[in-house]
Design an enzyme around this catalytic site. Sequence first.
Site, short mmCIF file in Angstrom:
data_model
loop_
_atom_site.label_atom_id
_atom_site.label_comp_id
_atom_site.label_asym_id
_atom_site.label_seq_id
_atom_site.Cartn_x
_atom_site.Cartn_y
_atom_site.Cartn_z
N LYS A 2 13.98 44.09 12.52
CA LYS A 2 12.67 43.42 12.36
C LYS A 2 12.85 41.89 12.29
O LYS A 2 13.73 41.36 12.96
CB LYS A 2 11.93 43.98 11.14
CG LYS A 2 11.82 45.52 11.20
CD LYS A 2 10.92 46.11 10.18
CE LYS A 2 10.92 47.63 10.35
NZ LYS A 2 9.99 48.31 9.45
N GLU A 57 7.57 57.99 13.50
CA GLU A 57 7.60 57.16 12.29
C GLU A 57 6.23 57.18 11.62
O GLU A 57 5.35 56.40 12.00
CB GLU A 57 7.96 55.71 12.65
CG GLU A 57 9.31 55.56 13.31
CD GLU A 57 9.85 54.15 13.13
OE1 GLU A 57 10.94 54.04 12.56
OE2 GLU A 57 9.19 53.19 13.53
N GLU A 114 4.27 48.46 13.43
CA GLU A 114 3.91 47.09 13.07
C GLU A 114 3.29 46.36 14.26
O GLU A 114 2.40 45.52 14.11
CB GLU A 114 5.14 46.35 12.52
CG GLU A 114 5.45 46.82 11.10
CD GLU A 114 6.92 46.92 10.76
OE1 GLU A 114 7.75 46.24 11.41
OE2 GLU A 114 7.25 47.69 9.83
N ASN A 145 16.57 48.90 13.25
CA ASN A 145 15.54 47.93 13.63
C ASN A 145 15.55 46.83 12.58
O ASN A 145 15.11 47.03 11.45
CB ASN A 145 14.18 48.65 13.67
CG ASN A 145 13.03 47.70 13.91
OD1 ASN A 145 13.24 46.51 14.20
ND2 ASN A 145 11.82 48.20 13.80
N GLY A 182 8.94 51.41 5.28
CA GLY A 182 9.10 50.30 4.34
C GLY A 182 8.52 50.58 2.97
O GLY A 182 8.42 49.68 2.13
N SER A 218 11.74 54.86 5.92
CA SER A 218 12.49 54.91 4.66
C SER A 218 13.71 55.82 4.71
O SER A 218 14.08 56.45 3.71
CB SER A 218 11.58 55.29 3.48
OG SER A 218 10.58 54.31 3.31
N HIS A 276 6.08 50.11 18.16
CA HIS A 276 6.35 50.22 16.72
C HIS A 276 5.03 50.07 15.94
O HIS A 276 4.16 49.31 16.36
CB HIS A 276 7.36 49.15 16.28
CG HIS A 276 7.83 49.37 14.88
ND1 HIS A 276 7.11 48.93 13.80
CD2 HIS A 276 8.91 50.02 14.39
CE1 HIS A 276 7.74 49.30 12.69
NE2 HIS A 276 8.84 49.97 13.02
P1 PGA Z 1 12.14 51.46 7.15
O1 PGA Z 1 11.59 51.04 8.62
O2 PGA Z 1 13.39 52.25 7.37
O3 PGA Z 1 12.36 50.16 6.45
O4 PGA Z 1 11.05 52.30 6.52
C1 PGA Z 1 11.68 51.94 9.68
C2 PGA Z 1 11.10 51.33 10.93
O5 PGA Z 1 10.09 50.63 10.84
O6 PGA Z 1 11.63 51.51 12.04
#
Ligand code: PGA
Length: 256
Positions: free
Chosen positions: A11, A166, A96, A9, A172, A212, A94
Amino acid sequence: MRKPYVAGNWKMNLSRTEAAALATGIVQGINCDDIDIGVAPPSVYLSAVIDAVEGTGVHVAAQNCHFEPKGAFTGELSPAMLLDVGCDTVIIGHSERRHIFGETDDLINKKVKAALAAGLKVILCIGETLDEREAGQTNDVCRRHIGEGLNGVTAEQMADVVIAYEPVWAIGTGRTATPEQAQEVHAFVRPLVASTFNTDIAAALRIQYGGSVNAENALDLMSQPDIDGALVGGASLKVESFLKIIEETRKAKAPA
Ligand code: PGA
């Protein structure tokens, strides 16, 4: 046997040139025979990435979509538009989108149904915040995200659904869930899906872990029996680390 699935992803990152270069670098280093691989670039770069991965079997996903087929929805993209440019998948729900943009389970459910009905595959993201985990609500939150997110989805459509667990506190942050913590939730989700649909659908369902994931921790996470792949953010932005995660996943899932 579930085919493992690693998706990146991206983003809101990269330029057009960087996106095309990343896609090109990924397809040079992989084969998709025994593993599904996907990338989710920013929507303005979908076409560039679709061109770069053409003929390789790599799935190209949008990071979001709207549920209406067309009309006065400024700034939105319909499932049909995503299919039209060559996308085959969309990430929905997601964290976010849920937490920064206020997407509700009801809105997410509308998007899931619209995307599946249009012919897209869906990666539905679920997962608890740190407060929810500390309050002992992890299972309740995942039950709600699954129950409401998949409400009205048919058994047949479930073949086009992947779940990504997640935990919000792991996204992140560099603070990944331990393999045991992740496995525990995945092992909770699968029977939940069995009770909503049936055991065959639950057994075939791919449940990715996200939060992560990196080249160093991928092997341990992917070695868990109910973790079927990864949804990778930060570590999917570099060819080398994304390819390493794919290799570690392949290694973890290779028949003994
Ligand atoms: P990250 O993001 O690997 O940077 O923690 C994962 C995601 O949001 O899909």
